[in-house]
Design an enzyme around this catalytic site. Structure first.
Site, PDB file in Angstrom:
ATOM      1  N   HIS A  40     -14.752   5.569   7.605  1.00 17.62           N
ATOM      2  CA  HIS A  40     -15.278   5.553   5.972  1.00 17.62           C
ATOM      3  C   HIS A  40     -16.025   4.403   5.611  1.00 17.62           C
ATOM      4  O   HIS A  40     -15.868   3.435   6.091  1.00 17.62           O
ATOM      5  CB  HIS A  40     -13.680   5.340   5.384  1.00 17.62           C
ATOM      6  CG  HIS A  40     -13.955   5.428   3.722  1.00 17.62           C
ATOM      7  ND1 HIS A  40     -14.726   6.366   3.213  1.00 17.62           N
ATOM      8  CD2 HIS A  40     -13.522   4.565   2.906  1.00 17.62           C
ATOM      9  CE1 HIS A  40     -14.637   6.275   1.874  1.00 17.62           C
ATOM     10  NE2 HIS A  40     -13.930   4.963   1.752  1.00 17.62           N
TER      11      HIS A  40
ATOM     12  N   ASP B 216      -6.577   6.474  -4.051  1.00 17.58           N
ATOM     13  CA  ASP B 216      -7.267   5.396  -3.940  1.00 17.58           C
ATOM     14  C   ASP B 216      -7.138   4.578  -5.331  1.00 17.58           C
ATOM     15  O   ASP B 216      -6.981   4.961  -6.322  1.00 17.58           O
ATOM     16  CB  ASP B 216      -8.739   5.801  -3.514  1.00 17.58           C
ATOM     17  CG  ASP B 216      -9.451   4.681  -3.112  1.00 17.58           C
ATOM     18  OD1 ASP B 216      -8.879   3.806  -2.311  1.00 17.58           O
ATOM     19  OD2 ASP B 216     -10.412   4.646  -2.792  1.00 17.58           O
TER      20      ASP B 216
ATOM     21  N   ASP C 209     -10.209  -1.300   1.996  1.00 19.90           N
ATOM     22  CA  ASP C 209     -11.438  -1.973   2.258  1.00 19.90           C
ATOM     23  C   ASP C 209     -11.275  -2.983   3.405  1.00 19.90           C
ATOM     24  O   ASP C 209     -10.422  -3.751   3.187  1.00 19.90           O
ATOM     25  CB  ASP C 209     -12.096  -2.714   0.921  1.00 19.90           C
ATOM     26  CG  ASP C 209     -12.109  -1.495  -0.261  1.00 19.90           C
ATOM     27  OD1 ASP C 209     -11.945  -0.664   0.039  1.00 19.90           O
ATOM     28  OD2 ASP C 209     -12.717  -2.134  -1.284  1.00 19.90           O
TER      29      ASP C 209
ATOM     30  N   ARG D  53      -3.627   4.322  -0.927  1.00 18.42           N
ATOM     31  CA  ARG D  53      -4.092   2.941  -0.572  1.00 18.42           C
ATOM     32  C   ARG D  53      -2.900   2.078  -1.002  1.00 18.42           C
ATOM     33  O   ARG D  53      -2.681   0.865  -0.477  1.00 18.42           O
ATOM     34  CB  ARG D  53      -5.305   2.330  -1.355  1.00 18.42           C
ATOM     35  CG  ARG D  53      -5.892   1.282  -0.832  1.00 18.42           C
ATOM     36  CD  ARG D  53      -7.363   0.902  -1.020  1.00 18.42           C
ATOM     37  NE  ARG D  53      -7.344   0.432  -2.416  1.00 18.42           N
ATOM     38  CZ  ARG D  53      -8.332  -0.378  -3.034  1.00 18.42           C
ATOM     39  NH1 ARG D  53      -9.630  -0.140  -2.346  1.00 18.42           N
ATOM     40  NH2 ARG D  53      -8.151  -0.858  -4.207  1.00 18.42           N
TER      41      ARG D  53
ATOM     42  N   GLU E 174      -3.428   0.343  -6.959  1.00 18.68           N
ATOM     43  CA  GLU E 174      -2.427  -0.744  -6.921  1.00 18.68           C
ATOM     44  C   GLU E 174      -1.893  -1.058  -8.212  1.00 18.68           C
ATOM     45  O   GLU E 174      -0.915  -1.531  -8.027  1.00 18.68           O
ATOM     46  CB  GLU E 174      -3.298  -2.107  -6.554  1.00 18.68           C
ATOM     47  CG  GLU E 174      -3.702  -2.051  -4.863  1.00 18.68           C
ATOM     48  CD  GLU E 174      -4.781  -0.995  -4.600  1.00 18.68           C
ATOM     49  OE1 GLU E 174      -4.909  -0.684  -3.375  1.00 18.68           O
ATOM     50  OE2 GLU E 174      -5.662  -0.787  -5.552  1.00 18.68           O
TER      51      GLU E 174
END
Length: 444
Positions: free
Chosen positions: A181, A24, A123, A107, A27
């Protein structure tokens, strides 16, 4: 660093057992811009072009300084590969720790990452528009070669509602990666926290997903060996249909199963587009007529509209609370014939957890072919012994007024026939899945 990372994961598994890894905020994400002391005023951190989405007009907004050094080069040049660079070594480490196939969800991904892991869309907001937009995200990442993908069901930021979460659980059951989630500080959003009705509706749709896991698993096999999409837009199946090209509120699993979710609040119906061909209600076999047009479908709060495309055969299995127990249950088939009363399909089986079963030929493939009067099953690859047996077969779309008898390999079998929906259900087959068969149905 790969060796160090693997050692950490193996050591962690020795203390806390796990089956997969979730990468997670890779990036990479940062709670300060660049560093606590800022970034150098150089050409990398202050380039002439900056993405328009930056909230602070700094290219290092919420991430690292662009002049940071990595083994692949300056961070400016490899930023979009940061998450990708983690996925392969993480999968190798996961397998070293578990000695099983495992899985990795990330992610941050890049083209090619689908070979090693899946993607979480990150998100999102607990809102109806965010739920609707998630379909586009899933379709895009399948085209990017990352077929295992899903959004945060019920939303991540903000508080969900019972109505939103009910419909999102129905849609999310047909993400390829299905995961509810939530964020810290929000109201609970697991189905049982939102009332008995939500819990019952979520269980119902998840049992449908688990029933269809053999079909979904076969689609992932095809994605692995042929590069096919799993979650698929209508445009890909009907490229010359100008309406199908515009559809972003419905999608397919593979070529054969059409999902039409409710995406608006307080709706008890939903409008879906049905391209040319035959389409049958997954649950009843009722055919949609006419086609090549939009059709309004009833959608009570406990119902997700699913339709099977004529010309295809879907393998199924009796569901259970987990895949471990579901794999022990008996199998079934749904056959939906086309205008010529033909259909075909296949099923892929292995043990579900061993590594490199395809390379080691430790799998079984069964091909199915239906005509107007029979269904033939042929085991084309036999490298894995299937223990559960075939229990029943359902055939949709037979153009007959009645069925006289059904025989499996010359043995008469019990069946039911619905003259209204033209649905045939042949039961109590108890057939060994590792062997070929011919099912005949005499009609009038």
């Amino acid at each position: 660093s790969h060796i160090w990372w693997q050692d950490q994961i193996v050591n962690f598994h020795q203390n806390i057992s796990f089956d997969g890894l979730w990468l997670d905020m890779n990036e990479p994400s940062n709670f300060v811009s660049g560093s606590i002391s800022g970034c150098p005023r150089d050409s990398l951190n202050n380039p002439p072009y900056k993405p328009g989405a930056l909230s602070q007009n700094n290219i290092y907004d919420k991430t690292l300084c662009m002049n940071g050094k990595q083994s692949w080069g300056d961070h400016y040049n490899v930023h979009n590969l940061y998450g990708y660079s983690q996925i392969e070594p993480s999968m190798k480490a996961c397998r070293a720790a578990t000695n099983q196939r495992g899985m990795v969800i990330s992610r941050s991904t890049f083209a090619g990452a689908g070979r090693y892991g899946g993607h979480t869309l990150g998100d999102n907001w607990s809102g109806w528009q965010s739920m609707s937009d998630s379909i586009t995200g899933g379709l895009e990442f399948n085209m990017f070669g990352i077929p295992y993908v899903g959004a945060n069901i019920c939303g991540y930021s903000g508080n969900t509602t019972a109505s939103l979460c009910n419909r999102w659980m129905q849609l999310g059951a047909f993400y390829t990666l299905s995961r509810n989630h939530n964020s810290n500080g929000n109201t609970p959003q697991h189905p049982s926290a939102l009332g008995q009705e939500n819990a019952a509706n979520a269980k119902k749709v998840l049992m449908t997903r688990y029933t269809l896991l053999p079909y979904l698993y076969t689609l992932f096999y095809q994605a692995h060996v042929q590069g096919m999409t799993v979650m698929r837009s209508l445009m890909l199946e009907f490229p010359t249909d100008m309406i199908a090209r515009t559809i972003d509120k419905q999608f397919l699993w593979g070529p054969a199963l059409l999902i039409t979710p409710v995406l608006t609040e307080n709706a008890n119906s939903v409008t879906g587009f049905f391209p040319q061909g035959r389409w049958f209600d997954y649950y009843t076999g009722q055919e949609i007529t006419p086609v090549n047009k939009y059709v309004e479908l009833a959608a009570p709060t406990d119902h997700l509209n699913l339709h099977v495309r004529g010309g295809y055969i879907l393998p199924q299995q009796m569901p259970a609370n987990t895949t471990f127990y579901a794999r022990k249950n008996q199998y079934s088939l749904v056959v939906a014939v086309d205008d010529a009363e033909q259909a075909s399909g296949m099923a892929f089986y292995d043990d579900g957890e061993s590594i490199d079963t395809i390379d080691k030929q430790q799998y079984t493939i069964i091909n199915y072919k239906a005509t107007a009067t029979q269904l033939r099953s042929t085991v084309s690859v036999k490298g894995y012994n299937i223990v559960p047996r075939l229990d029943h077969i359902t055939v949709y779309g037979i153009k007959a007024s009645r069925i006289i008898f059904c025989r499996l390999d010359s043995r008469y079998k019990t069946f039911t026939w619905d003259p209204t929906t033209k649905a045939l259900n042949v039961t109590n087959l108890n057939h060994d899945m590792n062997t070929d068969f011919i099912l005949e149905y005499e009609r009038r």
